[in-house]
Design a protein around this motif. Structure first.
Motif, PDB file in Angstrom:
ATOM      1  N   GLN A 134       0.832  -1.211   0.000  1.00 40.26           N
ATOM      2  CA  GLN A 134       0.000   0.000   0.000  1.00 40.26           C
ATOM      3  C   GLN A 134       0.864   1.258   0.000  1.00 40.26           C
ATOM      4  O   GLN A 134       0.580   2.227  -0.702  1.00 40.26           O
ATOM      5  N   LEU A 135       1.924   1.243   0.803  1.00 41.26           N
ATOM      6  CA  LEU A 135       2.831   2.401   0.862  1.00 41.26           C
ATOM      7  C   LEU A 135       3.525   2.603  -0.487  1.00 41.26           C
ATOM      8  O   LEU A 135       3.630   3.721  -0.983  1.00 41.26           O
ATOM      9  N   ARG A 136       3.969   1.523  -1.080  1.00 42.17           N
ATOM     10  CA  ARG A 136       4.625   1.612  -2.388  1.00 42.17           C
ATOM     11  C   ARG A 136       3.684   2.224  -3.428  1.00 42.17           C
ATOM     12  O   ARG A 136       4.119   2.950  -4.320  1.00 42.17           O
ATOM     13  N   GLY A 137       2.392   1.971  -3.268  1.00 42.58           N
ATOM     14  CA  GLY A 137       1.405   2.483  -4.224  1.00 42.58           C
ATOM     15  C   GLY A 137       1.237   3.992  -4.219  1.00 42.58           C
ATOM     16  O   GLY A 137       0.537   4.563  -5.065  1.00 42.58           O
ATOM     17  N   ARG A 138       1.895   4.684  -3.278  1.00 44.07           N
ATOM     18  CA  ARG A 138       1.849   6.158  -3.281  1.00 44.07           C
ATOM     19  C   ARG A 138       2.655   6.732  -4.440  1.00 44.07           C
ATOM     20  O   ARG A 138       2.451   7.868  -4.836  1.00 44.07           O
ATOM     21  N   VAL A 139       3.640   5.953  -4.943  1.00 43.31           N
ATOM     22  CA  VAL A 139       4.417   6.424  -6.098  1.00 43.31           C
ATOM     23  C   VAL A 139       3.994   5.624  -7.326  1.00 43.31           C
ATOM     24  O   VAL A 139       3.188   4.710  -7.239  1.00 43.31           O
ATOM     25  N   GLY A 140       4.562   6.013  -8.479  1.00 45.63           N
ATOM     26  CA  GLY A 140       4.205   5.301  -9.713  1.00 45.63           C
ATOM     27  C   GLY A 140       2.878   5.739 -10.279  1.00 45.63           C
ATOM     28  O   GLY A 140       2.234   5.011 -11.029  1.00 45.63           O
ATOM     29  N   ARG A 141       2.433   6.957  -9.921  1.00 47.36           N
ATOM     30  CA  ARG A 141       1.136   7.444 -10.391  1.00 47.36           C
ATOM     31  C   ARG A 141       1.228   8.162 -11.742  1.00 47.36           C
ATOM     32  O   ARG A 141       0.228   8.454 -12.348  1.00 47.36           O
ATOM     33  N   GLY A 142       2.461   8.480 -12.153  1.00 50.51           N
ATOM     34  CA  GLY A 142       2.632   9.181 -13.430  1.00 50.51           C
ATOM     35  C   GLY A 142       3.312   8.281 -14.445  1.00 50.51           C
ATOM     36  O   GLY A 142       3.416   7.064 -14.262  1.00 50.51           O
ATOM     37  N   SER A 143       3.822   8.873 -15.532  1.00 45.30           N
ATOM     38  CA  SER A 143       4.452   8.071 -16.592  1.00 45.30           C
ATOM     39  C   SER A 143       5.942   7.856 -16.336  1.00 45.30           C
ATOM     40  O   SER A 143       6.579   7.040 -16.994  1.00 45.30           O
ATOM     41  N   ASP A 144       6.534   8.594 -15.367  1.00 48.58           N
ATOM     42  CA  ASP A 144       7.966   8.439 -15.081  1.00 48.58           C
ATOM     43  C   ASP A 144       8.234   7.166 -14.285  1.00 48.58           C
ATOM     44  O   ASP A 144       7.379   6.709 -13.525  1.00 48.58           O
ATOM     45  N   GLN A 145       9.446   6.640 -14.448  1.00 50.90           N
ATOM     46  CA  GLN A 145       9.853   5.461 -13.671  1.00 50.90           C
ATOM     47  C   GLN A 145       9.888   5.821 -12.181  1.00 50.90           C
ATOM     48  O   GLN A 145      10.430   6.849 -11.791  1.00 50.90           O
ATOM     49  N   SER A 146       9.275   4.955 -11.351  1.00 46.40           N
ATOM     50  CA  SER A 146       9.281   5.191  -9.904  1.00 46.40           C
ATOM     51  C   SER A 146      10.032   4.076  -9.184  1.00 46.40           C
ATOM     52  O   SER A 146      10.210   2.979  -9.722  1.00 46.40           O
ATOM     53  N   TYR A 147      10.451   4.383  -7.945  1.00 46.28           N
ATOM     54  CA  TYR A 147      11.297   3.473  -7.186  1.00 46.28           C
ATOM     55  C   TYR A 147      10.801   3.355  -5.748  1.00 46.28           C
ATOM     56  O   TYR A 147      10.304   4.324  -5.166  1.00 46.28           O
ATOM     57  N   CYS A 148      10.974   2.148  -5.180  1.00 45.43           N
ATOM     58  CA  CYS A 148      10.668   1.934  -3.761  1.00 45.43           C
ATOM     59  C   CYS A 148      11.876   1.250  -3.128  1.00 45.43           C
ATOM     60  O   CYS A 148      12.332   0.207  -3.609  1.00 45.43           O
ATOM     61  N   PHE A 149      12.416   1.850  -2.067  1.00 49.06           N
ATOM     62  CA  PHE A 149      13.574   1.295  -1.363  1.00 49.06           C
ATOM     63  C   PHE A 149      13.140   0.784   0.004  1.00 49.06           C
ATOM     64  O   PHE A 149      12.521   1.518   0.784  1.00 49.06           O
ATOM     65  N   LEU A 150      13.468  -0.477   0.275  1.00 49.27           N
ATOM     66  CA  LEU A 150      13.152  -1.096   1.565  1.00 49.27           C
ATOM     67  C   LEU A 150      14.436  -1.163   2.382  1.00 49.27           C
ATOM     68  O   LEU A 150      15.336  -1.953   2.067  1.00 49.27           O
ATOM     69  N   ILE A 151      14.545  -0.309   3.401  1.00 47.50           N
ATOM     70  CA  ILE A 151      15.754  -0.294   4.233  1.00 47.50           C
ATOM     71  C   ILE A 151      15.516  -1.161   5.464  1.00 47.50           C
ATOM     72  O   ILE A 151      14.649  -0.867   6.287  1.00 47.50           O
ATOM     73  N   CYS A 152      16.285  -2.247   5.542  1.00 48.54           N
ATOM     74  CA  CYS A 152      16.100  -3.231   6.613  1.00 48.54           C
ATOM     75  C   CYS A 152      17.124  -2.981   7.720  1.00 48.54           C
ATOM     76  O   CYS A 152      18.322  -2.953   7.463  1.00 48.54           O
ATOM     77  N   HIS A 153      16.659  -2.755   8.940  1.00 43.02           N
ATOM     78  CA  HIS A 153      17.555  -2.514  10.075  1.00 43.02           C
ATOM     79  C   HIS A 153      17.843  -3.797  10.846  1.00 43.02           C
ATOM     80  O   HIS A 153      18.831  -3.906  11.538  1.00 43.02           O
ATOM     81  N   ASN A 154      16.918  -4.759  10.745  1.00 49.12           N
ATOM     82  CA  ASN A 154      17.068  -6.016  11.494  1.00 49.12           C
ATOM     83  C   ASN A 154      16.525  -7.140  10.623  1.00 49.12           C
ATOM     84  O   ASN A 154      15.330  -7.391  10.589  1.00 49.12           O
ATOM     85  N   GLU A 155      17.416  -7.814   9.909  1.00 54.07           N
ATOM     86  CA  GLU A 155      16.984  -8.736   8.858  1.00 54.07           C
ATOM     87  C   GLU A 155      16.630 -10.114   9.422  1.00 54.07           C
ATOM     88  O   GLU A 155      17.461 -11.006   9.506  1.00 54.07           O
ATOM     89  N   THR A 156      15.374 -10.284   9.797  1.00 51.29           N
ATOM     90  CA  THR A 156      14.898 -11.595  10.247  1.00 51.29           C
ATOM     91  C   THR A 156      14.534 -12.430   9.018  1.00 51.29           C
ATOM     92  O   THR A 156      14.454 -11.909   7.902  1.00 51.29           O
ATOM     93  N   ASP A 157      14.266 -13.722   9.228  1.00 51.45           N
ATOM     94  CA  ASP A 157      13.881 -14.587   8.105  1.00 51.45           C
ATOM     95  C   ASP A 157      12.586 -14.115   7.464  1.00 51.45           C
ATOM     96  O   ASP A 157      12.436 -14.127   6.241  1.00 51.45           O
ATOM     97  N   VAL A 158      11.626 -13.694   8.310  1.00 52.18           N
ATOM     98  CA  VAL A 158      10.338 -13.217   7.781  1.00 52.18           C
ATOM     99  C   VAL A 158      10.545 -11.937   6.975  1.00 52.18           C
ATOM    100  O   VAL A 158       9.962 -11.761   5.900  1.00 52.18           O
ATOM    101  N   ALA A 159      11.406 -11.028   7.482  1.00 52.59           N
ATOM    102  CA  ALA A 159      11.683  -9.770   6.767  1.00 52.59           C
ATOM    103  C   ALA A 159      12.311 -10.053   5.409  1.00 52.59           C
ATOM    104  O   ALA A 159      11.954  -9.439   4.404  1.00 52.59           O
ATOM    105  N   LYS A 160      13.254 -11.027   5.377  1.00 47.64           N
ATOM    106  CA  LYS A 160      13.892 -11.398   4.099  1.00 47.64           C
ATOM    107  C   LYS A 160      12.846 -11.891   3.104  1.00 47.64           C
ATOM    108  O   LYS A 160      12.881 -11.547   1.931  1.00 47.64           O
ATOM    109  N   GLU A 161      11.920 -12.730   3.586  1.00 50.77           N
ATOM    110  CA  GLU A 161      10.881 -13.289   2.715  1.00 50.77           C
ATOM    111  C   GLU A 161       9.957 -12.181   2.195  1.00 50.77           C
ATOM    112  O   GLU A 161       9.607 -12.146   1.010  1.00 50.77           O
TER     113      GLU A 161
END
Length: 680
Positions: free
Chosen positions: A562-589
């Protein structure tokens, strides 16, 4: 003793305990019978100490060889360690509140212990196990029920209470017709209640659970089918000839996608029928749901009917007003706005124009369901982002007209299996195609080492006159949670992006303040918006091309999407960066799924597998009753059986008037309570 007796009539339940039970909706002895165990402990057999494996629960028996304190024995929380042995080996038993426990143990005395085994420097250990002196009547062997926690009442006390209720089992009568019982091979209710509490083996648990889960899901499904029937029966719907909307579609600067055409085809059939339309459109952010809603409102206006569209926030309502006014102006269709921040004089004028029919389409927030809002000829009701509204609000909006057609739109992709339950009173359409020219959002994950590189990339985008969102899980710093806060990020990024406007928005702000900031961002006066999840349901800002999510491990998959869906509303290429501070197995998945897929429905299915429906949807906010024993995902096979049986019941007896369904009718009343008014 009777099922309807109050819990206070039982031995061991005084006023305080009765009050604590009541807080958990347990007032009668029948309510207590339906307090089901959340799990079981198998204490049928002792295990030798030599055979114990770490991370598993066991029942052991042994002699206390020694007891020692780790510190001052006069302090109440000084740990106490017992060394316990049997003929095969020894194990340490650790209690942290040693002073209170010590006097319950005698050296060279035999005790039983039940708990999880761990290892501490190659020594086997149990921490805070349940224990009894050998020969104690409370040292029960067998399959032991473990109940949901209730303040002030221990597990031992709950089991004693349930033992007192055994004489009530014969009073639990069969309430389903014989043909349903035999067709589904159900155990009797009294057998199910007896063996859910005190089973002798695993088979009895399974038979009992199946019956009780089936009962709960059948009651739920029959109630939902009844509601669906009620919303449609004897309601001569407003017939709208939707063919005229082809004119509107031809004038659009783009061609409808196959998904949009399919949904519009469903809606045309609904609107031409004499029954009220009740349709849910599910579609990812940017899939083009609003265009379908515009076509429906256009058709209503051309057929002489008014439409109303309810949005979850004022700023979203205003954005709809702008786009609808621009799209409908050349057709002479008047669009009005109604929200709480308007001046009294403006509201009065809008209400007057609505009552005379001068306003053909009204857009607004919850203000549109207020009693003083009167329409001349309402034919179409639309709610946007349905997961923000309950069933009752939708019902109030529908009552503004004489059986108007209803359209619900949601960008929350819900797996169809669950959507059928959550939106049980609606027909469901899905848009699974995206408009041409819309580029998929590139999603990339980053660890703390690469965090600065992410913000270097954001800076490049800002130099190209683009905008960015940065999301944090917390508003302010927390001693308990190790995560970035929006406030500290705002300070950091204000320094990092000097010369650019960096603003902060979060849920604790007043609505007017939030609306102002979002409006400034939408108008391009703010370059970087640092936020909490308050922007999850937000406005359309085509110029925003970057979404950075800090501590992505603290968000669920559906929320990340849902958060990622805030971008990509126009014709330009959009990007979403996921910054992980504590990489658990569930977070990796989660990150892997996010990086590989932009399909909200795939992501919702994956989130369902990772988290389950309760956490994912918070079923209470959808107006659904609370489930006590069933799980809408894990028990999907039983749900299917219950749904088919419920449909057959309602097809045969839509009002549940037959005597054989009298008890089912009472169960539906009790289950749905005040959530949904059932005129049974």
């Amino acid at each position: 003793m009777n099922l309807n007796d109050k819990v206070g009539s039982l031995k061991g339940i005084g006023p305080k305990k009765a009050e604590n039970l009541s807080k958990n909706n347990i007032d009668t002895l029948e309510d207590l019978l339906y307090l089901f165990p959340r799990k079981y402990e198998d204490r049928r057999q002792e295990t030798r100490i030599a055979d114990l494996q770490p991370s598993k629960e066991y029942l052991i028996c042994g002699k206390v060889l020694s007891r020692r304190y780790a510190g001052n024995p006069y302090k109440k929380n000084t740990p106490l360690t017992l060394l316990v042995s049997d003929e095969t080996g020894t194990i340490e038993i650790l209690f942290f509140n040693g002073r209170y426990i010590a006097n319950l143990f005698n050296v060279n005395q035999d005790y039983s212990f039940y708990g999880r085994v761990s290892e501490n420097f190659d020594r086997k250990q149990m921490i805070h196990p349940e224990f009894h002196r050998i020969g104690d009547p409370n040292d029960i062997r067998g399959i032991i029920p473990i109940y949901p926690q209730i303040n002030g009442i221990s597990q031992n006390e709950l089991r004693k209470i349930q033992l007192q209720l055994q004489e009530l089992y014969p009073q639990v009568e069969e309430w389903l017709p014989e043909e349903i019982v035999s067709e589904n091979r159900l155990a009797s209710p009294s057998y199910a209640i007896e063996n859910i509490h005190f089973p002798k083996d695993g088979k009895q648990v399974l038979k009992s659970k199946f019956r009780l889960i089936f009962d709960e899901l059948l009651t739920l499904e029959t109630g939902l089918f009844y509601i669906k029937n009620e919303t449609r029966k004897d309601t001569g719907g407003i017939v709208i000839d939707a063919a005229c909307a082809d004119e509107f579609a031809k004038d659009l600067p783009f061609e409808l996608t196959e998904g949009q055409k399919s949904v519009w085809n469903d809606m045309q059939k609904d609107l031409a029928a004499e029954k009220v339309m009740n349709r849910l459109i599910q579609g990812d952010v940017g899939s083009g749901k609003t265009v379908i809603a515009e076509m429906a409102m256009f058709a209503a206006a051309k057929n002489g009917y008014q439409s109303v569209m309810m949005a979850p926030t004022e700023i979203l309502a205003k954005q709809h007003l702008q786009s609808l006014s621009a799209d409908f102006e050349k057709y002479g269709i008047a669009v009005g706005l109604l929200c709480s921040s308007m001046k009294t004089s403006e509201k009065r004028e809008t209400l007057q124009q609505l009552a005379t029919g001068e306003i053909q389409i009204l857009v607004g927030t919850h203000a549109v369901i207020q009693p003083d809002v009167k329409f001349k000829n309402l034919g179409m009701v639309i709610t946007d982002e349905q997961h923000r509204f309950g069933v009752n609000q939708r019902s109030l909006l529908s009552k503004k007209g004489e059986n108007p057609n209803v359209l619900v739109m949601t960008a929350t992709p819900i797996p169809r299996t669950l959507a059928v339950i959550i939106y049980g009173d609606l027909d469901i359409s899905q848009i699974r195609t995206m408009p041409r020219g819309r580029q998929p959002i590139k999603t990339l994950q980053a660890d703390m080492e690469n965090r600065n590189r992410v913000y270097d990339f954001v800076k490049k985008q800002l130099k190209e006159k683009k905008q960015a969102y940065v999301v944090a899980p917390l508003i302010g710093e927390s001693d308990k949670i190790d995560a970035k806060s929006a406030e500290e990020l705002h300070k950091e990024l204000s320094q990092k992006f000097k010369g650019y406007q960096v603003a902060l928005i979060h849920g604790a702000m007043k609505q007017e303040e939030k609306d102002f900031i979002m409006s400034e961002f939408s108008d391009g006066h703010i370059d970087v918006l640092v936020s909490t999840v308050v922007i999850e349901v937000g406005i359309n800002v085509p110029n925003a091309t970057v979404m950075v999510i800090e501590n992505c491990e603290r968000f669920g998959l559906a929320q990340l999407h849902q958060l990622r869906g805030r971008v990509g509303r126009g014709s330009d290429q959009s990007y979403c960066f996921l910054i992980c501070h504590n990489e658990t197995d569930v977070a990796k998945e989660r990150n892997r799924i996010m990086c590989e897929s932009n399909d909200g429905f795939e992501i919702a299915e994956a989130d369902l597998r990772l988290r389950g429906p309760g956490e994912l949807f918070g079923t209470r906010q959808h107006g659904l009753p609370e489930m006590h024993i069933s799980d809408l995902v894990r028990h999907a096979d039983v749900l299917e059986k219950a749904k088919n049986t419920a449909k057959a019941i309602i097809d045969r007896d839509p009002n549940l008037q037959a005597q054989k369904f009298a008890k089912l009718k009472n169960r539906i009343r009790k289950m749905f309570g005040e959530d949904i008014k059932l005129e049974l």
